[in-house]
Write a protein that holds these residues in place. Sequence first.
Motif, PDB file in Angstrom:
ATOM      1  N   ARG A  24      89.584  32.185  15.834  1.00 29.89           N
ATOM      2  CA  ARG A  24      90.162  33.185  16.739  1.00 29.89           C
ATOM      3  C   ARG A  24      90.019  34.603  16.207  1.00 29.89           C
ATOM      4  O   ARG A  24      89.862  35.537  16.993  1.00 29.89           O
ATOM      5  N   ASN A  25      90.056  34.795  14.904  1.00 26.36           N
ATOM      6  CA  ASN A  25      89.873  36.146  14.348  1.00 26.36           C
ATOM      7  C   ASN A  25      88.463  36.650  14.626  1.00 26.36           C
ATOM      8  O   ASN A  25      88.271  37.811  14.980  1.00 26.36           O
ATOM      9  N   THR A  26      87.502  35.770  14.455  1.00 25.27           N
ATOM     10  CA  THR A  26      86.109  36.143  14.732  1.00 25.27           C
ATOM     11  C   THR A  26      85.920  36.431  16.213  1.00 25.27           C
ATOM     12  O   THR A  26      85.265  37.412  16.586  1.00 25.27           O
ATOM     13  N   ILE A  27      86.513  35.594  17.049  1.00 30.45           N
ATOM     14  CA  ILE A  27      86.409  35.795  18.497  1.00 30.45           C
ATOM     15  C   ILE A  27      87.044  37.126  18.881  1.00 30.45           C
ATOM     16  O   ILE A  27      86.493  37.886  19.686  1.00 30.45           O
ATOM     17  N   GLU A  28      88.191  37.420  18.292  1.00 27.57           N
ATOM     18  CA  GLU A  28      88.877  38.676  18.585  1.00 27.57           C
ATOM     19  C   GLU A  28      88.030  39.871  18.161  1.00 27.57           C
ATOM     20  O   GLU A  28      87.930  40.862  18.896  1.00 27.57           O
ATOM     21  N   LYS A  29      87.398  39.796  17.002  1.00 28.41           N
ATOM     22  CA  LYS A  29      86.530  40.886  16.548  1.00 28.41           C
ATOM     23  C   LYS A  29      85.350  41.077  17.485  1.00 28.41           C
ATOM     24  O   LYS A  29      84.933  42.202  17.751  1.00 28.41           O
ATOM     25  N   MET A  30      84.789  39.950  17.984  1.00 29.21           N
ATOM     26  CA  MET A  30      83.656  40.049  18.908  1.00 29.21           C
ATOM     27  C   MET A  30      84.084  40.715  20.210  1.00 29.21           C
ATOM     28  O   MET A  30      83.347  41.538  20.764  1.00 29.21           O
ATOM     29  N   VAL A  31      85.265  40.378  20.701  1.00 28.38           N
ATOM     30  CA  VAL A  31      85.759  40.975  21.943  1.00 28.38           C
ATOM     31  C   VAL A  31      86.022  42.463  21.745  1.00 28.38           C
ATOM     32  O   VAL A  31      85.652  43.287  22.590  1.00 28.38           O
ATOM     33  N   ILE A  32      86.624  42.829  20.625  1.00 25.71           N
ATOM     34  CA  ILE A  32      86.885  44.239  20.335  1.00 25.71           C
ATOM     35  C   ILE A  32      85.560  44.996  20.220  1.00 25.71           C
ATOM     36  O   ILE A  32      85.417  46.102  20.749  1.00 25.71           O
ATOM     37  N   GLY A  33      84.574  44.386  19.567  1.00 27.17           N
ATOM     38  CA  GLY A  33      83.256  45.013  19.450  1.00 27.17           C
ATOM     39  C   GLY A  33      82.584  45.181  20.804  1.00 27.17           C
ATOM     40  O   GLY A  33      81.960  46.206  21.076  1.00 27.17           O
ATOM     41  N   ALA A  34      82.731  44.185  21.660  1.00 24.86           N
ATOM     42  CA  ALA A  34      82.141  44.268  22.995  1.00 24.86           C
ATOM     43  C   ALA A  34      82.808  45.365  23.813  1.00 24.86           C
ATOM     44  O   ALA A  34      82.150  46.094  24.559  1.00 24.86           O
ATOM     45  N   ASN A  35      84.114  45.501  23.667  1.00 26.10           N
ATOM     46  CA  ASN A  35      84.831  46.558  24.390  1.00 26.10           C
ATOM     47  C   ASN A  35      84.402  47.940  23.902  1.00 26.10           C
ATOM     48  O   ASN A  35      84.235  48.867  24.707  1.00 26.10           O
ATOM     49  N   ALA A  36      84.208  48.088  22.596  1.00 22.22           N
ATOM     50  CA  ALA A  36      83.759  49.367  22.046  1.00 22.22           C
ATOM     51  C   ALA A  36      82.358  49.701  22.551  1.00 22.22           C
ATOM     52  O   ALA A  36      82.078  50.848  22.936  1.00 22.22           O
ATOM     53  N   LEU A  37      81.480  48.707  22.567  1.00 21.04           N
ATOM     54  CA  LEU A  37      80.126  48.912  23.073  1.00 21.04           C
ATOM     55  C   LEU A  37      80.162  49.289  24.552  1.00 21.04           C
ATOM     56  O   LEU A  37      79.433  50.189  24.987  1.00 21.04           O
ATOM     57  N   SER A  38      81.019  48.650  25.308  1.00 17.18           N
ATOM     58  CA  SER A  38      81.150  48.954  26.728  1.00 17.18           C
ATOM     59  C   SER A  38      81.600  50.398  26.939  1.00 17.18           C
ATOM     60  O   SER A  38      81.070  51.093  27.811  1.00 17.18           O
ATOM     61  N   ARG A  39      82.557  50.843  26.139  1.00 17.60           N
ATOM     62  CA  ARG A  39      83.015  52.243  26.259  1.00 17.60           C
ATOM     63  C   ARG A  39      81.887  53.209  25.954  1.00 17.60           C
ATOM     64  O   ARG A  39      81.721  54.225  26.647  1.00 17.60           O
ATOM     65  N   LYS A  40      81.091  52.913  24.914  1.00 22.18           N
ATOM     66  CA  LYS A  40      79.970  53.795  24.561  1.00 22.18           C
ATOM     67  C   LYS A  40      78.936  53.848  25.685  1.00 22.18           C
ATOM     68  O   LYS A  40      78.425  54.918  26.034  1.00 22.18           O
ATOM     69  N   LEU A  41      78.634  52.682  26.258  1.00 24.17           N
ATOM     70  CA  LEU A  41      77.634  52.644  27.328  1.00 24.17           C
ATOM     71  C   LEU A  41      78.138  53.356  28.582  1.00 24.17           C
ATOM     72  O   LEU A  41      77.369  54.041  29.259  1.00 24.17           O
ATOM     73  N   HIS A  42      79.419  53.204  28.888  1.00 27.36           N
ATOM     74  CA  HIS A  42      79.979  53.914  30.047  1.00 27.36           C
ATOM     75  C   HIS A  42      79.961  55.414  29.822  1.00 27.36           C
ATOM     76  O   HIS A  42      79.675  56.180  30.759  1.00 27.36           O
ATOM     77  N   ALA A  43      80.258  55.853  28.607  1.00 23.14           N
ATOM     78  CA  ALA A  43      80.216  57.288  28.307  1.00 23.14           C
ATOM     79  C   ALA A  43      78.795  57.818  28.463  1.00 23.14           C
ATOM     80  O   ALA A  43      78.578  58.897  29.022  1.00 23.14           O
ATOM     81  N   LYS A  44      77.824  57.035  27.976  1.00 21.23           N
ATOM     82  CA  LYS A  44      76.415  57.436  28.095  1.00 21.23           C
ATOM     83  C   LYS A  44      76.009  57.500  29.568  1.00 21.23           C
ATOM     84  O   LYS A  44      75.330  58.444  29.999  1.00 21.23           O
TER      85      LYS A  44
END
Length: 54
Positions: A24-44
């Motif tokens: 679950r810790n790894t899954i949580e990190k992946m979800v947080i990373g995906a959300n950060a990537l999504s924010r960057k792509l939306h900003a771009k």
Amino acid sequence: MTFLVILGNIGCFLAGAALIWFGRNTIEKMVIGANALSRKLHAKADEIAAATKR
């Protein structure tokens, strides 16, 4: 035979639950990373959209 199938299904369910529980810790990190990537792509995308409106 049916008993073995049921036992196998229960075993698979428990193995999947254990994978999720212990990972679950790894899954949580992946979800947080995906959300950060999504924010960057939306900003771009917003930057590109703003530049094309000028």
